[in-house]
Every structure is written in C-alpha cells, then in structure tokens.
Motif scaffolding. Structure first.
Motif, mmCIF file in Angstrom:
data_model
loop_
_atom_site.group_PDB
_atom_site.id
_atom_site.type_symbol
_atom_site.label_atom_id
_atom_site.label_comp_id
_atom_site.label_asym_id
_atom_site.label_seq_id
_atom_site.Cartn_x
_atom_site.Cartn_y
_atom_site.Cartn_z
ATOM 1 N N MET A 1 0.879 -1.272 -0.021
ATOM 2 C CA MET A 1 -0.097 -0.104 -0.040
ATOM 3 C C MET A 1 0.898 1.252 -0.026
ATOM 4 S SD MET A 1 -3.085 0.351 2.585
ATOM 5 C CE MET A 1 -2.815 2.075 3.160
ATOM 6 N N LYS A 2 0.523 2.338 -0.767
ATOM 7 C CA LYS A 2 1.129 3.568 -0.586
ATOM 8 C C LYS A 2 1.141 4.235 0.669
ATOM 9 C CE LYS A 2 0.514 6.793 -3.710
ATOM 10 N NZ LYS A 2 -0.073 7.354 -5.250
ATOM 11 N N PRO A 3 2.071 4.642 1.155
ATOM 12 C CA PRO A 3 2.235 5.656 2.366
ATOM 13 C C PRO A 3 0.905 6.654 2.240
ATOM 14 C CG PRO A 3 4.173 5.968 1.168
ATOM 15 C CD PRO A 3 3.522 4.852 0.370
ATOM 16 N N VAL A 4 0.373 6.807 3.352
ATOM 17 C CA VAL A 4 -0.590 7.586 3.479
ATOM 18 C C VAL A 4 -0.261 8.781 4.602
ATOM 19 C CG1 VAL A 4 -2.419 6.410 2.708
ATOM 20 C CG2 VAL A 4 -2.017 6.548 5.039
ATOM 21 N N GLY A 5 -0.719 10.050 4.468
ATOM 22 C CA GLY A 5 -0.665 10.956 5.357
ATOM 23 C C GLY A 5 0.503 12.233 5.176
ATOM 24 N N LEU A 6 0.625 13.035 5.978
ATOM 25 C CA LEU A 6 1.492 14.017 5.311
ATOM 26 C C LEU A 6 2.941 13.928 5.570
ATOM 27 C CD1 LEU A 6 2.072 16.226 7.846
ATOM 28 C CD2 LEU A 6 -0.202 17.000 7.273
ATOM 29 N N ILE A 7 3.050 13.214 6.784
ATOM 30 C CA ILE A 7 4.429 12.674 7.316
ATOM 31 C C ILE A 7 5.273 11.767 6.351
ATOM 32 C CG2 ILE A 7 5.902 11.822 9.061
ATOM 33 C CD1 ILE A 7 3.818 12.481 11.295
ATOM 34 N N ALA A 8 4.559 10.846 5.943
ATOM 35 C CA ALA A 8 5.110 10.094 4.900
ATOM 36 C C ALA A 8 5.365 11.013 3.554
ATOM 37 C CB ALA A 8 4.090 8.901 4.340
ATOM 38 N N ARG A 9 4.320 11.882 3.354
ATOM 39 C CA ARG A 9 4.587 12.599 2.192
ATOM 40 C C ARG A 9 5.724 13.652 2.123
ATOM 41 N NH1 ARG A 9 5.741 14.846 -1.622
ATOM 42 N NH2 ARG A 9 4.862 16.272 -3.056
ATOM 43 N N TRP A 10 5.966 14.316 3.194
ATOM 44 C CA TRP A 10 6.996 15.423 3.586
ATOM 45 C C TRP A 10 8.055 15.014 4.545
ATOM 46 C CZ3 TRP A 10 6.263 18.496 -0.328
ATOM 47 C CH2 TRP A 10 4.923 18.703 -0.825
ATOM 48 N N LYS A 11 8.347 13.844 4.696
ATOM 49 C CA LYS A 11 9.216 13.190 5.622
ATOM 50 C C LYS A 11 10.699 14.039 5.682
ATOM 51 C CE LYS A 11 10.426 8.681 3.888
ATOM 52 N NZ LYS A 11 9.583 8.963 2.485
ATOM 53 N N ASP A 12 10.937 14.346 4.368
ATOM 54 C CA ASP A 12 12.339 15.008 4.337
ATOM 55 C C ASP A 12 12.293 16.463 4.872
ATOM 56 O OD1 ASP A 12 13.019 12.822 3.120
ATOM 57 O OD2 ASP A 12 12.799 13.458 1.083
ATOM 58 N N ARG A 13 11.230 16.840 4.874
ATOM 59 C CA ARG A 13 10.896 18.432 5.434
ATOM 60 C C ARG A 13 10.697 18.361 7.149
ATOM 61 N NH1 ARG A 13 11.694 21.974 1.674
ATOM 62 N NH2 ARG A 13 11.842 21.440 -0.539
ATOM 63 N N LEU A 14 10.540 17.214 7.427
ATOM 64 C CA LEU A 14 9.885 17.161 8.784
ATOM 65 C C LEU A 14 10.917 16.602 10.072
ATOM 66 C CD1 LEU A 14 6.199 16.395 7.931
ATOM 67 C CD2 LEU A 14 7.126 18.580 8.644
ATOM 68 N N PRO A 15 10.717 17.109 11.252
ATOM 69 C CA PRO A 15 11.737 16.427 12.019
ATOM 70 C C PRO A 15 11.184 14.899 12.498
ATOM 71 C CG PRO A 15 10.238 17.968 13.032
ATOM 72 C CD PRO A 15 9.877 18.183 11.860
ATOM 73 N N VAL A 16 11.225 13.999 11.779
ATOM 74 C CA VAL A 16 11.075 12.616 12.008
ATOM 75 C C VAL A 16 12.386 11.623 11.576
ATOM 76 C CG1 VAL A 16 8.547 12.654 11.858
ATOM 77 C CG2 VAL A 16 9.931 12.174 9.853
ATOM 78 N N THR A 17 12.420 10.632 12.161
ATOM 79 C CA THR A 17 13.516 9.567 11.878
ATOM 80 C C THR A 17 12.527 8.321 11.636
ATOM 81 O OG1 THR A 17 13.599 8.621 13.965
ATOM 82 C CG2 THR A 17 14.784 10.657 13.258
ATOM 83 N N ALA A 18 13.537 7.180 11.046
ATOM 84 C CA ALA A 18 12.986 5.966 10.920
ATOM 85 C C ALA A 18 12.378 5.411 12.299
ATOM 86 C CB ALA A 18 14.004 5.013 10.218
ATOM 87 N N LYS A 19 12.644 5.941 13.464
ATOM 88 C CA LYS A 19 12.071 5.339 14.601
ATOM 89 C C LYS A 19 10.828 6.004 15.187
ATOM 90 C CE LYS A 19 16.844 4.217 16.924
ATOM 91 N NZ LYS A 19 17.592 5.306 17.000
ATOM 92 N N THR A 20 10.495 7.078 14.433
ATOM 93 C CA THR A 20 9.214 7.857 14.895
ATOM 94 C C THR A 20 7.921 6.890 14.675
ATOM 95 O OG1 THR A 20 10.397 9.805 14.275
ATOM 96 C CG2 THR A 20 8.103 9.779 14.801
ATOM 97 N N PRO A 21 7.296 6.755 15.594
ATOM 98 C CA PRO A 21 6.074 5.789 15.185
ATOM 99 C C PRO A 21 4.935 6.798 14.854
ATOM 100 C CG PRO A 21 6.390 6.469 17.645
ATOM 101 C CD PRO A 21 7.454 6.919 16.993
#
Ligand SMILES: *Cc1c(COP(=O)(O)O)cnc(C)c1O
Length: 340
Positions: A1-21
């Motif tokens: 399934m394609k990732p949904v939501g804006l974190i998946a869409r813009w993760k390069d511009r947001l303060p998240v890492t692979a560990k962020t649930p």
C-alpha cells in the motif's frame, strides 16, 4: 500500500526519523478549488481566487496537520498522554489521534463556547473533558500548568511539532497551483497557523503577501493589545491573547501583508456566500478570510494577482450557526401535492 498522510509525504522536510512511530489518519492532500464567484464579486479574473478546503482533513479541520506530528512525537518521546486547551477543533483532533495512538487525552474547553460538532468528536474519541468557566486564554493557562505537572505532552500550537506539521499546507498549495499564490488569506486566532504557513512558504523560497483576519470582537493583533473578553460568532478564533503573537506580526511584516478585522455580520455574509454561491460549507471562522477579501473589495483595495483563502474547518462542525439561516420549510402529507 502507498504510504498515506502528510508525514510520509513530506518526511524529508519534517523532524522525524525511521524510529518515529507515525500516527496518521491520512491527513493533508486537501483540495484546492477555484472560487470564480468570489473572484467575480471582488473584481478579480476567473481563477483569481482559490479555496484550500482544510475541512476535508480526517477530523474536519487543519488541526490534523499539526496533530499527526505532535502525537507521533509525543509517542516517540514516551509521553503517557496528551493535553490541550481548545476552542474545539484542537480537542477534536487531539482526541482522535490520541485514540489511535493509545494515549490518554485531556482537553480543557471554555464552557458553553464550543460548537456542537467539535464537542461530539471529543466525546466519541474518549477524551477526558474539563470545562473551564472562562475563556480560551484562561483554559490554556490551566492546560499548560497541568501538562507540566503530569508529564503529558501539550499539543496546543505552542508545541513546535504542530507548526512543523501545519507548514505542509503551504507546500501543497504551491504544488497544486503550480506556483506560489501572490496573496495568502487566512483566519487568525492563536496565530499558530499563520506562523506555520509563513514558515512553510519561506522554506521553499516563496513569499506571498500574508493577509490574516481576526474577528472584530477578538482582534488583539489589530488593536495592538490583548482583549480581555473576546467575543465572536466565529468561536474557533475567539482568542484574546494569541500565543504566536510575535511570529504572526513577523509574517505580516516580512511578507508585506496585513492583519485586519471583520465583523460577525461580515463573517456570516461570507459564510453564507460560500455555501450558497460556491457550494462550499465551512465553519464561521473559516469564512473570515473571504470576508476580508470582500472588505478589501469594498474599499477598492483588493491586491492584484492570485489569492488563496484557507478554509480552516468544515461547516458541519457548527450546526448551531446554521439555525440563523433556516428557510421556511414546508411540511406536507406523504403523497400530497407540492407546488414548486
Ligand atoms: C484553530 C482554528 C483557527 C485559528 O488558527 P490559529 O492557528 O489559532 O490562528 C481558525 N479556524 C479554525 C476552523 C480553527 O480550528
């Protein structure tokens, strides 16, 4: 399934890492629609006004953009719960995302001043509700205190992750329009969202003029001082002492924009116009930027170029306000004659 939501869409511009649930309900990616009747009414050419329909987010307001990130980070940081003060939409959004994350959610609401739809969301998502006999600003002071004591994450717009999530609205507008708007119109309450949009535009090197609109009875940024007893039909912006005061003024000044005020009558006229003429049903606060555009038109001051108005919340949030517009409704017996 394609990732949904804006974190998946813009993760390069947001303060998240692979560990962020990531806690998501598929927020963001809301429609940007033309409003040619509004454009015509204010003397702009067809295509001169667009509406960003933030009421189509999962809980019916833009708050979901900030909440997906704020709740994801709260979970990552091991918070046991989230807490907020709210004029309604923040509590609805916090309650939904907390439910999804399996976190406790406590909301402080100004008693009697929360629209029915919003309260019903907090109830159904299982938030622990505290009604404060006072206004939003007083409820926020209590929420801040309580969050500190309990070790809950405060998910009001003073939470930097809220601003980070909400800035994605600017990215989407530029993508959907194929360029930045010349003029960006939005309502202003606690002023987190104007802060977020301006940050978003700047991060991608764009600079529309930012026009923020407050309700005349709750217009501290226009008056230049806090308002003790803010009053307006637009409950989502019934705020007398905005937390993001300084960054809102910066957005105005750096962009060459304005922060103005519109009366409840002007807000309700725009609210009705959008529903009647454009088929777009937003809540009263969301109509403030369109009321602002109409107000500028009356004064012969509509700025040239393409304007985007952010319609922050859905009309179904606030069924109470529609009562003012109820037409004469005919009642007939089933099978009876109806003259049309
Ligand atoms: C929260 C809210 C606003 C105000 O946003 P701020 O970030 O507080 O300025 C405007 N409209 C709606 C529908 C809201 O829920």
């Amino acid at each position: 399934m394609k990732p949904v939501g804006l974190i998946a869409r813009w993760k390069d511009r947001l303060p998240v890492t692979a560990k962020t649930p990531i806690v998501t309900l598929g927020e963001g990616n809301t429609p940007l629609v033309r409003a040619d009747r509004v454009a015509q009414a204010v003397g702009l050419p067809p295509g001169g006004v667009h509406l960003k329909l933030e009421g189509l987010n999962p809980t019916g307001s833009f708050k979901d953009r900030g909440m997906t990130l704020a709740v994801s980070k709260a979970k990552e940081q091991g918070a046991t719960g989230v807490l907020c003060a709210s004029t309604g939409n923040t509590s609805a959004s916090a309650a939904a995302y907390a439910a999804r994350a399996g976190l406790r959610c406590v909301v402080f609401l100004p008693a009697g001043k929360v629209a029915a739809g919003k309260l019903s969301q907090a109830v159904m998502h299982g938030a622990e509700i505290v009604e404060v006999t006072g206004n939003f600003d007083q409820a926020l002071a209590m929420a801040m205190e309580a969050a500190k004591k309990k070790g809950f994450a405060l998910v009001n717009s003073s939470n930097p992750f809220r601003i980070e999530g909400q800035k994605t609205g600017a990215f989407e507008i530029v993508e959907q329009l194929g360029r930045a708007p010349d003029n960006h119109f939005m309502p202003v309450g606690n002023a987190g969202n104007i802060t977020a949009y301006w940050k978003g535009y700047k991060e991608i090197g764009r600079a529309p003029r930012m026009f923020g609109w407050q309700a005349a009875g709750a217009a501290p940024l226009v008056l230049g001082h806090p308002v003790k007893n803010p009053q307006t039909v637009a409950t989502a912006i019934r705020i007398g002492n905005p937390v993001s005061w300084k960054t809102a003024i910066d957005a105005r000044d750096e962009s060459g924009g304005e922060i103005g005020k519109v009366t409840d009558a002007e807000i309700l006229a725009a609210y009705r116009f959008l529903a009647h003429e454009e088929g777009v049903f937003c809540e009263p606060a969301s109509a403030a930027p369109v009321a602002g555009l109409f107000k500028l038109a009356k004064a012969g001051r509509v700025p040239k170029g393409v304007a985007v108005c952010v319609l922050t919340g859905h009309g179904l949030k606030d069924p109470g306000t529609t009562e003012r517009f109820r037409p004469k409704i005919r009642r007939v017996k089933a099978g009876g004659a109806v003259r049309l």
